[in-house]
Design an enzyme around this catalytic site. Structure first.
Site, PDB file in Angstrom:
ATOM      1  N   TRP A   1      -8.673   8.266  -8.720  1.00  0.00           N
ATOM      2  CA  TRP A   1      -9.947   8.597  -9.385  1.00  0.00           C
ATOM      3  C   TRP A   1      -9.960   8.025 -10.801  1.00  0.00           C
ATOM      4  O   TRP A   1     -10.958   7.443 -11.232  1.00  0.00           O
ATOM      5  CB  TRP A   1     -10.198  10.117  -9.399  1.00  0.00           C
ATOM      6  CG  TRP A   1     -10.957  10.540  -8.182  1.00  0.00           C
ATOM      7  CD1 TRP A   1     -10.452  11.066  -7.037  1.00  0.00           C
ATOM      8  CD2 TRP A   1     -12.378  10.412  -7.978  1.00  0.00           C
ATOM      9  NE1 TRP A   1     -11.461  11.275  -6.128  1.00  0.00           N
ATOM     10  CE2 TRP A   1     -12.653  10.901  -6.677  1.00  0.00           C
ATOM     11  CE3 TRP A   1     -13.438   9.952  -8.749  1.00  0.00           C
ATOM     12  CZ2 TRP A   1     -13.952  10.924  -6.138  1.00  0.00           C
ATOM     13  CZ3 TRP A   1     -14.724   9.980  -8.219  1.00  0.00           C
ATOM     14  CH2 TRP A   1     -14.969  10.464  -6.933  1.00  0.00           C
TER      15      TRP A   1
ATOM     16  N   TRP B   1     -15.119  12.108 -13.533  1.00  0.00           N
ATOM     17  CA  TRP B   1     -14.276  11.842 -12.364  1.00  0.00           C
ATOM     18  C   TRP B   1     -13.629  13.113 -11.826  1.00  0.00           C
ATOM     19  O   TRP B   1     -13.335  13.223 -10.638  1.00  0.00           O
ATOM     20  CB  TRP B   1     -13.203  10.787 -12.677  1.00  0.00           C
ATOM     21  CG  TRP B   1     -12.187  11.196 -13.725  1.00  0.00           C
ATOM     22  CD1 TRP B   1     -12.262  10.974 -15.062  1.00  0.00           C
ATOM     23  CD2 TRP B   1     -10.944  11.886 -13.514  1.00  0.00           C
ATOM     24  NE1 TRP B   1     -11.156  11.484 -15.698  1.00  0.00           N
ATOM     25  CE2 TRP B   1     -10.328  12.044 -14.776  1.00  0.00           C
ATOM     26  CE3 TRP B   1     -10.295  12.380 -12.393  1.00  0.00           C
ATOM     27  CZ2 TRP B   1      -9.094  12.691 -14.954  1.00  0.00           C
ATOM     28  CZ3 TRP B   1      -9.061  13.024 -12.559  1.00  0.00           C
ATOM     29  CH2 TRP B   1      -8.477  13.173 -13.823  1.00  0.00           C
TER      30      TRP B   1
ATOM     31  N   TRP C   1       1.794   1.703  -3.469  1.00  0.00           N
ATOM     32  CA  TRP C   1       0.792   2.364  -4.321  1.00  0.00           C
ATOM     33  C   TRP C   1       0.971   3.878  -4.300  1.00  0.00           C
ATOM     34  O   TRP C   1       0.780   4.575  -5.301  1.00  0.00           O
ATOM     35  CB  TRP C   1      -0.628   2.010  -3.867  1.00  0.00           C
ATOM     36  CG  TRP C   1      -1.168   0.793  -4.571  1.00  0.00           C
ATOM     37  CD1 TRP C   1      -1.302  -0.457  -4.056  1.00  0.00           C
ATOM     38  CD2 TRP C   1      -1.657   0.728  -5.930  1.00  0.00           C
ATOM     39  NE1 TRP C   1      -1.834  -1.295  -5.010  1.00  0.00           N
ATOM     40  CE2 TRP C   1      -2.063  -0.598  -6.159  1.00  0.00           C
ATOM     41  CE3 TRP C   1      -1.776   1.657  -6.950  1.00  0.00           C
ATOM     42  CZ2 TRP C   1      -2.590  -1.020  -7.379  1.00  0.00           C
ATOM     43  CZ3 TRP C   1      -2.294   1.246  -8.176  1.00  0.00           C
ATOM     44  CH2 TRP C   1      -2.693  -0.079  -8.376  1.00  0.00           C
TER      45      TRP C   1
ATOM     46  N   GLU D   1       0.848  -1.207   0.000  1.00  0.00           N
ATOM     47  CA  GLU D   1       0.000   0.000   0.000  1.00  0.00           C
ATOM     48  C   GLU D   1       0.878   1.249   0.000  1.00  0.00           C
ATOM     49  O   GLU D   1       0.582   2.225  -0.689  1.00  0.00           O
ATOM     50  CB  GLU D   1      -0.943   0.012   1.210  1.00  0.00           C
ATOM     51  CG  GLU D   1      -2.013  -1.069   1.168  1.00  0.00           C
ATOM     52  CD  GLU D   1      -2.794  -1.100  -0.138  1.00  0.00           C
ATOM     53  OE1 GLU D   1      -3.155  -0.033  -0.663  1.00  0.00           O
ATOM     54  OE2 GLU D   1      -3.041  -2.200  -0.655  1.00  0.00           O
TER      55      GLU D   1
ATOM     56  N   TRP E   1     -20.569  12.250 -20.263  1.00  0.00           N
ATOM     57  CA  TRP E   1     -20.881  12.443 -18.839  1.00  0.00           C
ATOM     58  C   TRP E   1     -22.188  13.221 -18.713  1.00  0.00           C
ATOM     59  O   TRP E   1     -22.426  14.163 -19.473  1.00  0.00           O
ATOM     60  CB  TRP E   1     -19.765  13.238 -18.149  1.00  0.00           C
ATOM     61  CG  TRP E   1     -18.399  12.631 -18.191  1.00  0.00           C
ATOM     62  CD1 TRP E   1     -17.308  13.119 -18.855  1.00  0.00           C
ATOM     63  CD2 TRP E   1     -17.947  11.442 -17.534  1.00  0.00           C
ATOM     64  NE1 TRP E   1     -16.208  12.311 -18.652  1.00  0.00           N
ATOM     65  CE2 TRP E   1     -16.566  11.269 -17.846  1.00  0.00           C
ATOM     66  CE3 TRP E   1     -18.547  10.482 -16.708  1.00  0.00           C
ATOM     67  CZ2 TRP E   1     -15.797  10.209 -17.367  1.00  0.00           C
ATOM     68  CZ3 TRP E   1     -17.782   9.429 -16.232  1.00  0.00           C
ATOM     69  CH2 TRP E   1     -16.434   9.293 -16.563  1.00  0.00           C
TER      70      TRP E   1
ATOM     71  N   ASN F   1     -10.513   3.631   2.602  1.00  0.00           N
ATOM     72  CA  ASN F   1     -10.173   3.371   1.191  1.00  0.00           C
ATOM     73  C   ASN F   1     -11.258   2.599   0.441  1.00  0.00           C
ATOM     74  O   ASN F   1     -11.617   2.939  -0.684  1.00  0.00           O
ATOM     75  CB  ASN F   1      -8.838   2.617   1.108  1.00  0.00           C
ATOM     76  CG  ASN F   1      -8.449   2.350  -0.332  1.00  0.00           C
ATOM     77  OD1 ASN F   1      -8.286   3.275  -1.119  1.00  0.00           O
ATOM     78  ND2 ASN F   1      -8.353   1.076  -0.687  1.00  0.00           N
TER      79      ASN F   1
END
Ligand code: FAD
Length: 499
Positions: A406, A383, A302, A299, A330, A365
């Site tokens: 995102w 987004w 990441w 993590e 969208w 998360n």
């Protein structure tokens, strides 16, 4: 990649100070720039520049500003205990840092590197100006485990897939062990000319006054290096055991909650890494195995991976990695967006997450993934609207982690979850909040609703439903999913430029 730095010029007086320019590294320990300044034997000036215009449309959001206020106060107090002063200036760093270096007669200006597009641009320009003026500029690695240019494919390119990047990163060796905090800082006398540019932390006006909406943030957090250290030790000595299995459960205190500390640098990722490794090897983390450790380290990985992606492609701050998404139809319905932001969508897990975010500046998360999927798929909102809201409301808002995650959830990013993987918020909630504890905590209207229907209140007995003042769903899950998939299919069917 930063250049090799020059040696200090020989004609600089021995008492010419070194300026330590603090940015996203508000700590004394594992701070290579500060350690270098102290080791130089020169008097030290500590500086923070608040540059509200720095990131332009990606400027620090309101919750992160609240955190910064507390973080600066804590650093100020920590430095004072070391005999030093944190000088705080406000304005354009590009102009201020070289001017203040000249006013102080500084031999050197040192900082820990940042990797975001505008930060790099600014630092490169400042380095050139300082060099031109005969002042040494020296930068250090402190904010990531692996600097972006150190983990590359065999062909020398940036990785696009996390697992491959992580394998290569691990193969390059363990991150360096963290540095201790200096015992004492030999502070320089504050230059008289700095009085014109330095202000008190209050003058930065980082905290909300009228209205003061930060009560929930104050209840949830105390920014600062000592508090970050406590959070880290509390986690590695207890919470890390079981992390691999429980980290997806928002109803349990199963993750470290270190993200704002890492964002503002109250701890370094190297400190988090080595504390976790030491806890396993020393056997301190009750019941923790290699699996928990590996998951936690990945993590942290990441976070670095997001930094390296943005380093390789700065345009990802606002552009889709998968350019076919540029044609995504969208809906961007203002009423839907507002219901999502206020936690009034009628889907309890989504509303719980959005209310937790509003109240505490943080969200688990798993719930971030659920609310992001709901916004971009069921509501078909761009987004970038969600990213902007998170940027304003998260205390850990970080340009790389926010943008990359995102895009990942929306399906338009690097190594993305495919667009057709649409999270069902009811099934996700039943799986990850099985007793409804998390939902009831943040959506108190549902406190009296039985567990069997707490994640789908419209299925309750009508008599119970009538007593609960909670909105009906703003979108039908099947209908929203079908609409999203049709929009996405339109993209896949459309001819692409590279077809
Ligand atoms: C849509 C979306 C937006 C996000 N925006 C941000 C953001 O602005 N800032 C931010 O720090 N994180 C962001 N994240 C990542 C992640 O949700 C948080 O880092 C995590 O919830 C923090 O909780 P923790 O410290 O308890 O994490 P832990 O599980 O204890 O993990 C330890 C650390 O690893 C890092 N980390 C964990 N997961 C991720 C991840 N997916 N991506 C990057 N780093 C990660 C964080 O620094 C975290 O503190 C986002 C995730 C999503 C899905």
């Amino acid at each position: 990649m930063p250049s090799v730095d020059d040696a200090p010029s020989a004609d600089m007086p021995a008492d010419a100070p070194v300026i330590v320019w603090f940015r996203n590294d508000l700590r004394l320990s594992d701070n290579p720039a500060l350690s270098h300044a102290v080791a130089s034997g020169r008097p030290v000036l500590c500086l923070f520049v608040h540059d509200p215009q720095h990131a332009r449309e990606h400027a620090l959001g309101a919750a992160a500003q609240w955190w910064l206020d507390g973080g600066l106060r804590a650093l100020h107090a920590d430095l004072a205990r070391m005999g030093a002063v944190l000088h705080v200036a406000c304005g354009d760093a590009l102009a201020l840092v070289p001017r203040m270096a000249a006013q102080a007669g500084a031999a050197e200006v040192v900082w820990n590197r940042r990797y975001d597009p505008l930060g790099r641009e600014t630092d490169t320009a400042i380095k050139a100006t300082l060099k031109h003026a005969g002042v040494i500029a020296h930068s250090f690695a402190a904010g990531v485990l692996y600097e972006p240019w150190t983990v590359r494919t065999r062909a020398g390119d940036a990785f696009r897939v996390f697992t491959a990047w992580w394998r290569a990163a691990r193969a390059s060796g363990e991150p360096l062990p963290p540095l201790p905090a200096p015992g004492h800082v030999h502070a320089a006398v504050s230059p008289g000319a700095w009085e014109g540019c330095c202000v008190g932390i209050d003058a930065l006006r980082l905290v909300p006054v009228s209205p003061d909406w930060a009560g929930g943030l104050r209840e949830a957090w105390q920014p600062g290096e000592a508090q970050a250290r406590d959070r880290l030790h509390h986690f590695v000595d207890g919470g890390l055991g079981g992390y691999a299995d429980a980290r997806d459960r928002p109803d349990l205190p199963a993750t470290s909650r270190l993200s704002p500390d890492l964002r503002f640098g109250h701890i370094s990722p190297r400190q988090a890494w080595h504390a976790a490794v030491a806890a396993v090897r020393g056997g301190a983390a009750g019941g923790m195995g290699e699996q928990d450790l590996e998951k936690f380290l990945s993590e942290l990985g990441w976070r670095d991976f997001a930094v390296s992606l943005l380093y390789a492609q700065p345009e990802l701050v606002s552009c889709n990695f998968r350019t076919e998404f540029d044609a995504m139809p969208w809906r961007n319905d203002a009423r839907d967006l507002c219901a999502w932001q206020q936690g009034r969508t009628g889907y309890p897990i989504v509303d719980a997450g959005m209310r937790q975010l509003w109240r505490t500046g943080w969200m688990h998360n798993r719930v971030r993934m659920i609310v992001a999927s709901f916004l971009t798929k069921h509501l078909l909102c761009d987004w970038r609207m969600g990213e902007a809201w998170f940027r304003d409301t998260l205390v850990d808002a970080d340009i790389a982690s926010n943008v990359i995650n995102w895009q990942w959830v929306a399906g338009c990013g690097v190594d993305a979850a495919p667009y057709f993987r649409v999270f069902n918020p009811v099934l996700q909630a039943r799986r990850f909040d099985p007793d409804g504890t998390y939902v009831r905590r943040w959506v108190p209207e549902l406190a009296g609703v039985p567990t069997s229907c707490v994640h789908a209140p419209w299925t309750c007995d009508p008599a119970i439903r009538a007593r609960v003042a909670y909105p009906s769903p703003i979108v039908d899950l099947q209908g929203g999913r079908a609409r999203a998939l049709a929009a996405w299919k339109g993209l896949s069917d459309a001819p692409h430029e590279d077809a």
